[in-house]
Design a protein around this motif. Sequence first.
Motif, PDB file in Angstrom:
ATOM      1  N   VAL A 167       0.834  -1.207   0.000  1.00  0.00           N
ATOM      2  CA  VAL A 167       0.000   0.000   0.000  1.00  0.00           C
ATOM      3  C   VAL A 167       0.866   1.253   0.000  1.00  0.00           C
ATOM      4  O   VAL A 167       0.626   2.201  -0.760  1.00  0.00           O
ATOM      5  CB  VAL A 167      -0.948  -0.011   1.216  1.00  0.00           C
ATOM      6  CG1 VAL A 167      -1.588   1.365   1.403  1.00  0.00           C
ATOM      7  CG2 VAL A 167      -2.029  -1.052   1.042  1.00  0.00           C
ATOM      8  N   ASN A 168       1.890   1.268   0.825  1.00  0.00           N
ATOM      9  CA  ASN A 168       2.776   2.436   0.872  1.00  0.00           C
ATOM     10  C   ASN A 168       3.467   2.668  -0.469  1.00  0.00           C
ATOM     11  O   ASN A 168       3.655   3.807  -0.899  1.00  0.00           O
ATOM     12  CB  ASN A 168       3.809   2.261   1.976  1.00  0.00           C
ATOM     13  CG  ASN A 168       3.194   2.327   3.367  1.00  0.00           C
ATOM     14  OD1 ASN A 168       2.148   2.936   3.550  1.00  0.00           O
ATOM     15  ND2 ASN A 168       3.837   1.682   4.329  1.00  0.00           N
ATOM     16  N   GLY A 169       3.856   1.575  -1.140  1.00  0.00           N
ATOM     17  CA  GLY A 169       4.480   1.718  -2.445  1.00  0.00           C
ATOM     18  C   GLY A 169       3.535   2.294  -3.485  1.00  0.00           C
ATOM     19  O   GLY A 169       3.921   3.155  -4.287  1.00  0.00           O
ATOM     20  N   ILE A 170       2.274   1.846  -3.463  1.00  0.00           N
ATOM     21  CA  ILE A 170       1.280   2.364  -4.413  1.00  0.00           C
ATOM     22  C   ILE A 170       0.994   3.837  -4.131  1.00  0.00           C
ATOM     23  O   ILE A 170       0.872   4.653  -5.058  1.00  0.00           O
ATOM     24  CB  ILE A 170      -0.007   1.523  -4.336  1.00  0.00           C
ATOM     25  CG1 ILE A 170       0.268   0.095  -4.811  1.00  0.00           C
ATOM     26  CG2 ILE A 170      -1.111   2.161  -5.178  1.00  0.00           C
ATOM     27  CD1 ILE A 170      -0.915  -0.845  -4.627  1.00  0.00           C
ATOM     28  N   CYS A 175       0.591   9.462  -5.301  1.00  0.00           N
ATOM     29  CA  CYS A 175       0.256  10.595  -4.439  1.00  0.00           C
ATOM     30  C   CYS A 175       1.501  11.422  -4.150  1.00  0.00           C
ATOM     31  O   CYS A 175       2.591  10.884  -3.960  1.00  0.00           O
ATOM     32  CB  CYS A 175      -0.353  10.114  -3.114  1.00  0.00           C
ATOM     33  SG  CYS A 175      -1.808   9.066  -3.327  1.00  0.00           S
ATOM     34  N   SER A 176       1.293  12.726  -4.110  1.00  0.00           N
ATOM     35  CA  SER A 176       2.375  13.620  -3.698  1.00  0.00           C
ATOM     36  C   SER A 176       2.494  13.690  -2.182  1.00  0.00           C
ATOM     37  O   SER A 176       3.559  14.021  -1.655  1.00  0.00           O
ATOM     38  CB  SER A 176       2.138  15.024  -4.261  1.00  0.00           C
ATOM     39  OG  SER A 176       0.904  15.551  -3.781  1.00  0.00           O
ATOM     40  N   LEU A 209      -4.861   4.651  -9.016  1.00  0.00           N
ATOM     41  CA  LEU A 209      -4.724   4.329  -7.598  1.00  0.00           C
ATOM     42  C   LEU A 209      -5.711   3.245  -7.188  1.00  0.00           C
ATOM     43  O   LEU A 209      -5.342   2.271  -6.510  1.00  0.00           O
ATOM     44  CB  LEU A 209      -4.930   5.592  -6.754  1.00  0.00           C
ATOM     45  CG  LEU A 209      -4.896   5.412  -5.234  1.00  0.00           C
ATOM     46  CD1 LEU A 209      -3.551   4.870  -4.783  1.00  0.00           C
ATOM     47  CD2 LEU A 209      -5.195   6.738  -4.541  1.00  0.00           C
ATOM     48  N   VAL A 210      -6.953   3.380  -7.610  1.00  0.00           N
ATOM     49  CA  VAL A 210      -7.964   2.392  -7.244  1.00  0.00           C
ATOM     50  C   VAL A 210      -7.662   1.042  -7.889  1.00  0.00           C
ATOM     51  O   VAL A 210      -7.759  -0.017  -7.233  1.00  0.00           O
ATOM     52  CB  VAL A 210      -9.369   2.894  -7.662  1.00  0.00           C
ATOM     53  CG1 VAL A 210     -10.409   1.805  -7.446  1.00  0.00           C
ATOM     54  CG2 VAL A 210      -9.737   4.139  -6.872  1.00  0.00           C
ATOM     55  N   LYS A 212      -4.759  -0.226  -8.859  1.00  0.00           N
ATOM     56  CA  LYS A 212      -3.585  -0.864  -8.264  1.00  0.00           C
ATOM     57  C   LYS A 212      -3.900  -1.440  -6.890  1.00  0.00           C
ATOM     58  O   LYS A 212      -3.403  -2.518  -6.531  1.00  0.00           O
ATOM     59  CB  LYS A 212      -2.442   0.145  -8.173  1.00  0.00           C
ATOM     60  CG  LYS A 212      -1.840   0.512  -9.520  1.00  0.00           C
ATOM     61  CD  LYS A 212      -0.704   1.500  -9.368  1.00  0.00           C
ATOM     62  CE  LYS A 212      -0.088   1.841 -10.729  1.00  0.00           C
ATOM     63  NZ  LYS A 212       1.042   2.797 -10.606  1.00  0.00           N
ATOM     64  N   LEU A 213      -4.698  -0.746  -6.123  1.00  0.00           N
ATOM     65  CA  LEU A 213      -5.061  -1.271  -4.805  1.00  0.00           C
ATOM     66  C   LEU A 213      -5.983  -2.487  -4.930  1.00  0.00           C
ATOM     67  O   LEU A 213      -5.845  -3.454  -4.173  1.00  0.00           O
ATOM     68  CB  LEU A 213      -5.736  -0.173  -3.981  1.00  0.00           C
ATOM     69  CG  LEU A 213      -4.836   0.975  -3.504  1.00  0.00           C
ATOM     70  CD1 LEU A 213      -5.662   2.049  -2.812  1.00  0.00           C
ATOM     71  CD2 LEU A 213      -3.757   0.456  -2.558  1.00  0.00           C
ATOM     72  N   GLU A 214      -6.913  -2.439  -5.863  1.00  0.00           N
ATOM     73  CA  GLU A 214      -7.815  -3.577  -6.050  1.00  0.00           C
ATOM     74  C   GLU A 214      -7.087  -4.793  -6.606  1.00  0.00           C
ATOM     75  O   GLU A 214      -7.524  -5.938  -6.395  1.00  0.00           O
ATOM     76  CB  GLU A 214      -8.959  -3.186  -6.978  1.00  0.00           C
ATOM     77  CG  GLU A 214      -9.952  -2.210  -6.361  1.00  0.00           C
ATOM     78  CD  GLU A 214     -11.059  -1.825  -7.321  1.00  0.00           C
ATOM     79  OE1 GLU A 214     -10.874  -2.050  -8.537  1.00  0.00           O
ATOM     80  OE2 GLU A 214     -12.095  -1.300  -6.857  1.00  0.00           O
ATOM     81  N   ALA A 215      -5.976  -4.573  -7.329  1.00  0.00           N
ATOM     82  CA  ALA A 215      -5.222  -5.699  -7.881  1.00  0.00           C
ATOM     83  C   ALA A 215      -4.472  -6.473  -6.808  1.00  0.00           C
ATOM     84  O   ALA A 215      -4.117  -7.644  -7.017  1.00  0.00           O
ATOM     85  CB  ALA A 215      -4.246  -5.195  -8.944  1.00  0.00           C
ATOM     86  N   ALA A 216      -4.227  -5.836  -5.673  1.00  0.00           N
ATOM     87  CA  ALA A 216      -3.544  -6.539  -4.575  1.00  0.00           C
ATOM     88  C   ALA A 216      -4.478  -7.581  -3.973  1.00  0.00           C
ATOM     89  O   ALA A 216      -5.670  -7.334  -3.761  1.00  0.00           O
ATOM     90  CB  ALA A 216      -3.091  -5.537  -3.524  1.00  0.00           C
TER      91      ALA A 216
END
Length: 233
Positions: A167-170, A175-176, A209-210, A212-216
Amino acid sequence: MNTGGWSDLISAAGSSQSLSLQHVISAMLLAFVLCSVIAKLYQVTFQSLSYSRSFVHTLILGGMITCMVMMSMGDSLARGIGVLGALSLIRFRTVVRDPRDMMFLFAALGLGIACGAGMFAVAVTGCFLLSSVIALLHWAPFATRRRYEAMLRFLVETNDDKARLEVNGILDECCSAYTLLAMREAVQGNLLEYSYQVRLIDPSYQVDLVKKLEAADSIAEVNLVMQRTTVEL
């Protein structure tokens, strides 16, 4: 004994200013026109979400009422004290959350005071300059900051340290800046719900962002809510 000072004080306290009907009507109409200009500018330049039609009406009515009160007081000190005492009995419980709205209200009241005091040149000039500044601040890029802020929520398994690193990597990629706002147990303690305040690098990154998170594998129920800087969460 010098009675000149006492006579002047009594004269100021009880003096009455006789105003012609034409002057009263002219002052009230001028207050209406100038406050209507301020109210229209407020309506055109309004950018928040909680628009209030009654507040626009208040800008016009407040200026006209202030004009009437100023003409009623005139140069009488006694009337001024009486009006101050009467206004102190009124409790205004409406909360003005936006300081900009308060400044518009002060502008309308100031125009009413100028019209009621017979300073028509001050009222017209002040209205023109205030309107110009309001329009300039609205359409000019002054004090504008491009921020793409959002509220991010998702569920992660309780003891999955690998998922938190992912999550931190994504978040670093999309995100800035991001801040963890809350973390609580969900689904009888089997999952943890994370709530982040994130600032996207670009608005198009919200889809990435969404996805990449859903792919985890260990991340579920991803929820991203975009927000404006004028909205309080």
